[in-house]
Design a protein around this motif. Structure first.
Motif, mmCIF file in Angstrom:
data_model
loop_
_atom_site.group_PDB
_atom_site.id
_atom_site.type_symbol
_atom_site.label_atom_id
_atom_site.label_comp_id
_atom_site.label_asym_id
_atom_site.label_seq_id
_atom_site.Cartn_x
_atom_site.Cartn_y
_atom_site.Cartn_z
ATOM 1 N N PHE A 1 0.833 -1.205 0.000
ATOM 2 C CA PHE A 1 0.000 0.000 0.000
ATOM 3 C C PHE A 1 0.870 1.258 0.000
ATOM 4 O O PHE A 1 0.663 2.179 -0.797
ATOM 5 C CB PHE A 1 -0.937 -0.018 1.212
ATOM 6 C CG PHE A 1 -1.650 1.291 1.406
ATOM 7 C CD1 PHE A 1 -2.662 1.691 0.539
ATOM 8 C CD2 PHE A 1 -1.294 2.150 2.445
ATOM 9 C CE1 PHE A 1 -3.307 2.914 0.695
ATOM 10 C CE2 PHE A 1 -1.933 3.373 2.610
ATOM 11 C CZ PHE A 1 -2.944 3.750 1.727
ATOM 12 N N LEU A 2 1.864 1.288 0.891
ATOM 13 C CA LEU A 2 2.699 2.491 0.997
ATOM 14 C C LEU A 2 3.491 2.724 -0.291
ATOM 15 O O LEU A 2 3.645 3.854 -0.749
ATOM 16 C CB LEU A 2 3.645 2.386 2.202
ATOM 17 C CG LEU A 2 2.963 2.343 3.581
ATOM 18 C CD1 LEU A 2 3.988 2.058 4.675
ATOM 19 C CD2 LEU A 2 2.232 3.654 3.883
ATOM 20 N N GLU A 3 3.972 1.623 -0.878
ATOM 21 C CA GLU A 3 4.721 1.747 -2.139
ATOM 22 C C GLU A 3 3.858 2.357 -3.232
ATOM 23 O O GLU A 3 4.274 3.274 -3.939
ATOM 24 C CB GLU A 3 5.189 0.360 -2.616
ATOM 25 C CG GLU A 3 6.578 0.014 -2.160
ATOM 26 C CD GLU A 3 6.875 -1.479 -2.314
ATOM 27 O OE1 GLU A 3 6.191 -2.165 -3.115
ATOM 28 O OE2 GLU A 3 7.791 -1.950 -1.610
ATOM 29 N N GLU A 4 2.635 1.839 -3.346
ATOM 30 C CA GLU A 4 1.740 2.333 -4.400
ATOM 31 C C GLU A 4 1.325 3.775 -4.126
ATOM 32 O O GLU A 4 1.258 4.598 -5.035
ATOM 33 C CB GLU A 4 0.495 1.437 -4.517
ATOM 34 C CG GLU A 4 0.770 0.080 -5.124
ATOM 35 C CD GLU A 4 1.462 0.170 -6.485
ATOM 36 O OE1 GLU A 4 0.978 0.908 -7.361
ATOM 37 O OE2 GLU A 4 2.516 -0.475 -6.662
ATOM 38 N N LEU A 5 1.054 4.082 -2.862
ATOM 39 C CA LEU A 5 0.629 5.437 -2.512
ATOM 40 C C LEU A 5 1.758 6.436 -2.804
ATOM 41 O O LEU A 5 1.519 7.527 -3.337
ATOM 42 C CB LEU A 5 0.215 5.487 -1.030
ATOM 43 C CG LEU A 5 -0.350 6.814 -0.538
ATOM 44 C CD1 LEU A 5 -1.622 7.184 -1.307
ATOM 45 C CD2 LEU A 5 -0.664 6.747 0.965
ATOM 46 N N ALA A 6 2.990 6.032 -2.467
ATOM 47 C CA ALA A 6 4.130 6.940 -2.666
ATOM 48 C C ALA A 6 4.318 7.284 -4.146
ATOM 49 O O ALA A 6 4.734 8.393 -4.483
ATOM 50 C CB ALA A 6 5.399 6.328 -2.089
ATOM 51 N N LYS A 7 3.980 6.337 -5.024
ATOM 52 C CA LYS A 7 4.170 6.592 -6.468
ATOM 53 C C LYS A 7 3.402 7.820 -6.918
ATOM 54 O O LYS A 7 3.837 8.542 -7.798
ATOM 55 C CB LYS A 7 3.700 5.372 -7.276
ATOM 56 C CG LYS A 7 4.699 4.237 -7.284
ATOM 57 C CD LYS A 7 4.208 3.100 -8.175
ATOM 58 C CE LYS A 7 5.072 1.869 -7.938
ATOM 59 N NZ LYS A 7 4.378 0.633 -8.320
#
Ligand code: TPU
Length: 558
Positions: A327-333
């Motif tokens: 989730f955090l990886e996708e949100l950071a993108k």
């Protein structure tokens, strides 16, 4: 070579990266211990008792990712169960392995020693189910591999303790060899639809908000999401606060770092940042009575994006089927830049003025001197009590680790946990801060630090009582028998140890003692810091009063 159940278990533990396992011998696990010793990739490490054995494994899991403790039936395992409860509360995959009765004794009416004196031997398994994520009883070799794999896999996936008991006559019975470990560690597939929806809902909250703040909670480490949290903070450029139990889980030299969010006892400015945010991203928090300061500081509402290890809740909807990392990886993108909260605030570094060398030692001066010792290689273990408040107010260099046990809060946890942690990360410098009351529960594990030549530096805070309890609710039960804590080291050294016992009553004596402790690399050093009973952090007293008020709410009228 013929493979046995015990060898299978040893190979699996070694495959998941364990270099040590902790043990206390007893006749139900002796053959199992022999079988584990066949594996030369792992060292067997001994503890004084099973409670400490469980906590040592818990500390090892903190340093090393996972751990194993091997104990005997009932008299051992039920003592260890307390530490396993702690590992559950603190999200640590500790595999507790108990020897159990001979398989021929199950269902025969035989009464065995070390048991309740009834002929039912399933009670321990039933008890353990409540404090573990998986529990299995092995009474035949054929089903052992599947049960061992299930227990280990579930513990690693859920970051919770798990339990295995192995009948004492089955641990050397022949069984197959383990396959490769990759199949054991396979991750669960991501639900892409749910993940995308969670990210979109989160982005729409962030896009309409200017005042964005992050609150980092203690489950972020177990979720293996620390790097992803920092990356999101880089992208958002917003202010970041941490919860007390998450001390050291976010780098304090990060430009957005604004200290501790802990309600009324927050770092200066941090509470306002959190309370005035249009979007508050809570990453892996634990909101309990302690962290909410007696339910007075619990972020809730439409502006809260709650990102938990297995679930995201935002704008009134919950999304599952992916990990926090994903989730955090996708949100950071796609995260927008939201620097306002960071621009409008400053990191507050508490400055403690040094006292004169001959001045009576104070809590502040002790904390100042310990803080000055911390480097990126330090692991600071802080026990329940004022040590929590002293550790959470320290200014940490990047890489320094702080270990706290704020959910379970078992006094005495820190001595064996520091031992296990030191075993699991021998390249680091371990510093332990522990109150006199807590130390009295598990002091004997200092003997293992002597035995294994671990240069742990122990700051024993002798304030002659349970000061945290005095702050919460005073009474005669909060005052303890004084010990010669520094003198204990001679007892544990006996004929061959290299531990050092020192006392400090002034600032200068403490500085001298720290020099000697740093030079002693062949064993632990305990520095007994004698301070006044009334000398504690202001935050402890303020927090204690609020927690006491929450504890003493009257029953609701029916
Ligand atoms: O800093 P300070 O003086 O408070 O630390 P110390 O001397 O270690 O005292 C700790 C006192 C304390 C108690 C007795 N904190 N919590 N408790 C309650 C408690 C009792 N038993 C267990 C196993 N864990 C507890 N937390």
């Amino acid at each position: 070579m013929t493979y046995t159940v015990g060898m299978y278990l040893a190979e699996r533990l070694s495959q998941i990266g364990l270099k040590h396992h902790f043990a206390v011998a007893g006749d139900f696990n002796l053959v199992l211990l022999d079988q584990l010793l066949v594996n030369k990739e792992m060292e067997q490490v001994y503890c004084c008792n099973e409670l400490n054995c469980g906590f040592s494994a818990e500390g090892y899991a903190r340093a090393h990712g996972a751990a194993a403790a091997v104990v005997t039936f009932s008299v051992g395992a039920i003592s260890a169960m307390n530490a396993i409860g702690g590992a559950y509360a603190e999200n640590l995959p500790v595999i507790l392995i108990s020897g159990s009765p001979n398989s021929n004794d199950y269902g025969t009416g035989h009464i065995l020693h070390h048991t309740l004196g009834t002929d039912d031997y399933t009670y321990q398994l039933e008890m353990m189910r409540h404090v573990t994520c998986a529990a299995e009883s092995i009474t035949d070799a054929a089903s052992a591999p599947a049960k061992i794999d299930h227990v280990i896999r579930t513990a690693l996936r859920e970051r919770k303790p798990a339990y295995l008991e192995i009948a004492c006559n089955v641990s050397d019975a022949e069984c197959v060899r383990p396959g490769p470990v990759s199949s054991l560690l396979a991750e669960v597939r991501v639900d892409d639809v749910s993940l995308k929806a969670a990210v979109e809902a989160s982005l729409s909250l962030l896009e309409k908000s200017q005042r964005v703040t992050m609150v980092v909670g203690s489950k972020v480490r177990a979720a293996h999401a620390q790097a992803q949290t920092e990356h999101l903070a880089d992208k958002l450029e917003c202010a970041v606060t941490i919860m007390a139990a998450a001390k050291s889980f976010f780098p304090e030299d990060h430009k957005g770092f604004r200290g501790l969010y802990w309600g009324d006892v927050s770092s200066p400015g941090a509470q306002e940042l959190v309370e005035k945010s249009d979007a508050l991203i809570c990453v892996a928090p634990v909101f309990n009575d302690y962290s909410t300061v007696g339910w007075t500081a619990w972020p809730k509402g439409d502006n809260v994006l709650l990102a938990e290890p297995n679930r995201v809740t935002v704008s009134g909807k919950t999304y599952e089927g992916f990990t926090l990392r994903e989730f955090l990886e996708e949100l950071a993108k796609k995260a927008p830049s939201r620097p306002l909260t960071a621009q409008e605030s400053k990191k507050h570094v508490p400055v403690i003025a040094p006292t004169k060398a001959d001045a009576r030692l104070t809590n502040d001066e002790m904390t100042r001197q310990i803080n000055a010792m911390l480097t990126s290689d330090t692991t600071l273990v802080a026990e329940t009590g004022d040590s929590w408040f002293n550790a959470t107010r320290m200014d940490l260099p990047r890489g320094a680790r702080v270990e706290l046990e704020m959910q379970w809060g078992h006094i005495g946890w820190s001595v064996p946990s520091a031992f296990g942690n030191a075993m699991g990360s021998q390249e680091r410098q371990h510093i332990l801060m522990v109150g006199d009351g807590s130390f009295q529960l598990t002091a004997q594990e200092m003997a293992q630090m002597v035995r294994y030549k671990l240069p742990v530096i122990i700051f024993l805070v002798n304030n002659r009582g349970y000061v945290i309890e005095i702050a919460i609710h005073d009474g005669p039960y909060n005052y303890i028998k004084n010990w010669d804590y520094a003198g204990l080291m001679e007892v544990f050294n006996a004929e061959d140890g290299h531990g050092l016992g020192l006392k400090a009553t002034t600032a200068g004596e403490l500085a001298e003692a720290i020099k000697k402790a740093k030079a002693n690399r062949e064993g632990p050093t305990i520095i007994e810091c004698q301070i006044e009973r009334s000398d504690c952090t202001k935050t402890l007293v303020k927090w204690g009063k609020k927690v006491a008020a929450a504890n003493s709410r009257k029953p609701q009228a029916s």
